[in-house]
Design a protein around this motif. Sequence first.
Motif, PDB file in Angstrom:
ATOM      1  N   TRP A  42       0.854  -1.194   0.000  1.00 28.37           N
ATOM      2  CA  TRP A  42       0.000   0.000   0.000  1.00 28.37           C
ATOM      3  C   TRP A  42       0.886   1.238   0.000  1.00 28.37           C
ATOM      4  CZ3 TRP A  42      -4.515  -1.592  -1.261  1.00 28.37           C
ATOM      5  CH2 TRP A  42      -5.012  -2.801  -0.770  1.00 28.37           C
ATOM      6  N   GLY A  43       0.419   2.283  -0.653  1.00 28.62           N
ATOM      7  CA  GLY A  43       1.135   3.551  -0.660  1.00 28.62           C
ATOM      8  C   GLY A  43       2.494   3.482  -1.316  1.00 28.62           C
ATOM      9  N   TYR A  44       2.654   2.564  -2.269  1.00 24.21           N
ATOM     10  CA  TYR A  44       3.972   2.344  -2.859  1.00 24.21           C
ATOM     11  C   TYR A  44       4.198   3.127  -4.151  1.00 24.21           C
ATOM     12  CZ  TYR A  44       1.461  -0.646  -6.187  1.00 24.21           C
ATOM     13  OH  TYR A  44       0.588  -1.110  -7.152  1.00 24.21           O
ATOM     14  N   ARG A  45       3.154   3.604  -4.776  1.00 26.07           N
ATOM     15  CA  ARG A  45       3.292   4.120  -6.135  1.00 26.07           C
ATOM     16  C   ARG A  45       3.729   5.581  -6.129  1.00 26.07           C
ATOM     17  NH1 ARG A  45       0.025   2.185 -11.338  1.00 26.07           N
ATOM     18  NH2 ARG A  45       1.166   3.447 -12.835  1.00 26.07           N
ATOM     19  N   ARG A  46       4.913   5.856  -6.710  1.00 24.69           N
ATOM     20  CA  ARG A  46       5.454   7.213  -6.695  1.00 24.69           C
ATOM     21  C   ARG A  46       5.307   7.928  -8.035  1.00 24.69           C
ATOM     22  NH1 ARG A  46      12.049   6.293  -6.388  1.00 24.69           N
ATOM     23  NH2 ARG A  46      12.239   4.854  -8.150  1.00 24.69           N
ATOM     24  N   LYS A  47       4.702   7.269  -9.015  1.00 19.82           N
ATOM     25  CA  LYS A  47       4.462   7.904 -10.317  1.00 19.82           C
ATOM     26  C   LYS A  47       3.147   7.372 -10.863  1.00 19.82           C
ATOM     27  CE  LYS A  47       7.294   9.471 -14.229  1.00 19.82           C
ATOM     28  NZ  LYS A  47       6.324   9.624 -15.317  1.00 19.82           N
ATOM     29  N   ALA A  48       2.278   8.270 -11.298  1.00 20.04           N
ATOM     30  CA  ALA A  48       0.981   7.848 -11.817  1.00 20.04           C
ATOM     31  C   ALA A  48       0.352   9.001 -12.596  1.00 20.04           C
ATOM     32  CB  ALA A  48       0.049   7.437 -10.685  1.00 20.04           C
ATOM     33  N   ARG A  49      -0.491   8.644 -13.554  1.00 22.02           N
ATOM     34  CA  ARG A  49      -1.279   9.629 -14.283  1.00 22.02           C
ATOM     35  C   ARG A  49      -2.734   9.531 -13.832  1.00 22.02           C
ATOM     36  NH1 ARG A  49       1.142   9.139 -20.467  1.00 22.02           N
ATOM     37  NH2 ARG A  49       3.143  10.178 -20.004  1.00 22.02           N
ATOM     38  N   LEU A  50      -3.216  10.598 -13.237  1.00 18.23           N
ATOM     39  CA  LEU A  50      -4.597  10.656 -12.764  1.00 18.23           C
ATOM     40  C   LEU A  50      -5.462  11.352 -13.805  1.00 18.23           C
ATOM     41  CD1 LEU A  50      -3.951  11.794  -9.084  1.00 18.23           C
ATOM     42  CD2 LEU A  50      -4.291   9.465  -9.914  1.00 18.23           C
ATOM     43  N   GLY A  51      -6.541  10.696 -14.178  1.00 20.99           N
ATOM     44  CA  GLY A  51      -7.495  11.347 -15.067  1.00 20.99           C
ATOM     45  C   GLY A  51      -8.274  12.417 -14.325  1.00 20.99           C
ATOM     46  N   VAL A  52      -8.668  13.460 -15.040  1.00 17.47           N
ATOM     47  CA  VAL A  52      -9.448  14.556 -14.465  1.00 17.47           C
ATOM     48  C   VAL A  52     -10.613  14.856 -15.395  1.00 17.47           C
ATOM     49  CG1 VAL A  52      -9.440  16.977 -13.742  1.00 17.47           C
ATOM     50  CG2 VAL A  52      -7.407  15.570 -13.383  1.00 17.47           C
ATOM     51  N   ARG A  53     -11.794  15.062 -14.804  1.00 19.08           N
ATOM     52  CA  ARG A  53     -12.959  15.415 -15.636  1.00 19.08           C
ATOM     53  C   ARG A  53     -13.917  16.277 -14.847  1.00 19.08           C
ATOM     54  NH1 ARG A  53     -17.858  11.633 -17.764  1.00 19.08           N
ATOM     55  NH2 ARG A  53     -18.819  13.138 -19.172  1.00 19.08           N
ATOM     56  N   TYR A  54     -14.239  17.423 -15.429  1.00 22.98           N
ATOM     57  CA  TYR A  54     -15.271  18.272 -14.830  1.00 22.98           C
ATOM     58  C   TYR A  54     -16.625  17.809 -15.345  1.00 22.98           C
ATOM     59  CZ  TYR A  54     -18.246  22.270 -13.816  1.00 22.98           C
ATOM     60  OH  TYR A  54     -19.271  23.070 -13.395  1.00 22.98           O
ATOM     61  N   VAL A  55     -17.558  17.496 -14.433  1.00 22.63           N
ATOM     62  CA  VAL A  55     -18.889  16.998 -14.797  1.00 22.63           C
ATOM     63  C   VAL A  55     -19.907  18.079 -14.472  1.00 22.63           C
ATOM     64  CG1 VAL A  55     -20.570  15.156 -14.487  1.00 22.63           C
ATOM     65  CG2 VAL A  55     -18.127  14.662 -14.250  1.00 22.63           C
ATOM     66  N   PRO A  56     -20.386  18.825 -15.488  1.00 20.93           N
ATOM     67  CA  PRO A  56     -21.325  19.916 -15.211  1.00 20.93           C
ATOM     68  C   PRO A  56     -22.586  19.456 -14.488  1.00 20.93           C
ATOM     69  CG  PRO A  56     -20.499  20.036 -17.468  1.00 20.93           C
ATOM     70  CD  PRO A  56     -20.040  18.737 -16.913  1.00 20.93           C
ATOM     71  N   GLN A  57     -23.077  18.250 -14.835  1.00 24.10           N
ATOM     72  CA  GLN A  57     -24.306  17.763 -14.205  1.00 24.10           C
ATOM     73  C   GLN A  57     -24.147  17.599 -12.696  1.00 24.10           C
ATOM     74  OE1 GLN A  57     -22.709  16.507 -16.761  1.00 24.10           O
ATOM     75  NE2 GLN A  57     -24.073  15.740 -18.384  1.00 24.10           N
ATOM     76  N   LYS A  58     -22.914  17.254 -12.268  1.00 22.54           N
ATOM     77  CA  LYS A  58     -22.657  17.099 -10.843  1.00 22.54           C
ATOM     78  C   LYS A  58     -22.098  18.369 -10.226  1.00 22.54           C
ATOM     79  CE  LYS A  58     -21.787  12.104 -11.028  1.00 22.54           C
ATOM     80  NZ  LYS A  58     -20.887  10.991 -10.635  1.00 22.54           N
ATOM     81  N   GLY A  59     -21.662  19.283 -11.093  1.00 21.56           N
ATOM     82  CA  GLY A  59     -21.096  20.529 -10.611  1.00 21.56           C
ATOM     83  C   GLY A  59     -19.784  20.356  -9.885  1.00 21.56           C
ATOM     84  N   ARG A  60     -19.043  19.300 -10.237  1.00 20.66           N
ATOM     85  CA  ARG A  60     -17.767  19.068  -9.559  1.00 20.66           C
ATOM     86  C   ARG A  60     -16.816  18.293 -10.451  1.00 20.66           C
ATOM     87  NH1 ARG A  60     -17.410  14.032  -6.891  1.00 20.66           N
ATOM     88  NH2 ARG A  60     -19.308  12.764  -7.028  1.00 20.66           N
ATOM     89  N   VAL A  61     -15.600  18.171  -9.952  1.00 24.12           N
ATOM     90  CA  VAL A  61     -14.521  17.522 -10.692  1.00 24.12           C
ATOM     91  C   VAL A  61     -14.295  16.114 -10.146  1.00 24.12           C
ATOM     92  CG1 VAL A  61     -12.007  17.541 -10.985  1.00 24.12           C
ATOM     93  CG2 VAL A  61     -13.331  19.624 -11.402  1.00 24.12           C
TER      94      VAL A  61
END
Length: 449
Positions: free
Chosen positions: A136-155
């Motif tokens: 657990w907690g081992y990963r020091r490099k990663a690509r996180l996806g990001v998406r703004y969802v207007p219907q939810k009003g949040r990211v």
Amino acid sequence: MSRRRRNPRAERRPLISRPPIELDIDALALDGRGVGHLDGKAVFVHGALPGERVRAALLGGRRRYDEAETIEILRASPRRVTPHCAHYGLCGGCSMQHLDAEMQVEAKQQALLDSLRRIGGVVPEKVLAPLAGPVWGYRRKARLGVRYVPQKGRVLIGFRERQGRVLADLAGCEVLLPAVGRRFAALAGLIERLSVRDALPQIEVVAGDEAICLVFRHLKPLSESDRECLRHFARESGFGVALQPGGSDTITPLWPESQPLSYAQPDFGTHVAFHPGDFIQVNAEINRRMVPLALDLLEITPGDRVLELFSGLGNFSLPLARRGARVTAVEGDEAMVARAAANAVANGLGDSIIHAVANLMAPPEGATWLRADYDKLLLDPPRAGAREILPYIGRLRPRRIVYVSCDPATLARDAGELVHGQGYRLTAAGVMDMFPHTAHVESMALFVR
């Protein structure tokens, strides 16, 4: 009678309207799915383990196999554990959290041996003890996806759902370094305040031993207000923040203006400096153990002439040189070769390593480094393997070859060529659990002429 357990995550997923099936699970596929048989046809079942009997919903099928999702566990395996992450089963980042950690490694070791035998027609004379570390907690490099969802009003921030291309709605990630994996809400709140929140598809997390950098990929120019918001976040969080408007060569620091990243190799007294877009091994502990193992298998002694192919930033070449070897390090990325050369100088090893730039998928016949004599060879290729360079290795005839692999299938293919075509023995092979809870199999093999 065993107690029946329900799988609420599986029940939440819409399934094809077909009658549920019951079957016994006989084996574990490389991707973490259980394998059973129904009317003589293989069925790959998400969330099932060998030795279990499950009720499952069919998701679809092909000519040679069907796919299914566990609805209910009728007889549980003693190796089953409760997933640590609340998002397991939805998020596609992990596929093995329902197996105990020891069984995960056993499954990967068996997958490696099966691939070597089935694809390469080879069996190692010795199976190396697996390299395992924190799960657990081992990963020091990663690509996180990001998406703004207007219907939810949040990211939303995280990884894709296991089935489909939709970004999973995650509160955090248990395999990422905790400093980032537990800050998804803060990151989402930050992006929601930006004018480009709908044009920011990715955050790359990159951590060295002393610093963490977040690289924000943005498809529209940032306003000065956006930049100040990011600077404020960086100052408050302690993270470095960099911007990436295009390819990896466009990554530039925002705050602080200088963001040195590096990791130590304590066994050798060396340090590897890197840029946020560079390739590094994601699991620091496994990397620290992997490098000494490779050098021990090569039996490095002072004066050895060593060729390292796909050499990167110097992860292996610096320790090789520290052990007294004369190293020729070859890599296809010119900018990375320049940084590797700088690392050699910074570690006082500039005179011990010759660096060369070459496309190892189409090696140049007249390259100087291909005409030299070598005692030993270290290969650390990408997932595609090293097929194109193998004929040249056959001409160089190093006494010992260590092959570091991130794909058992291409390792097995190349092992078959080295053993059956070039006169080497596969004297040892084993896995390294670089990515716990996932189906990724990293391994190392030793070939002796």
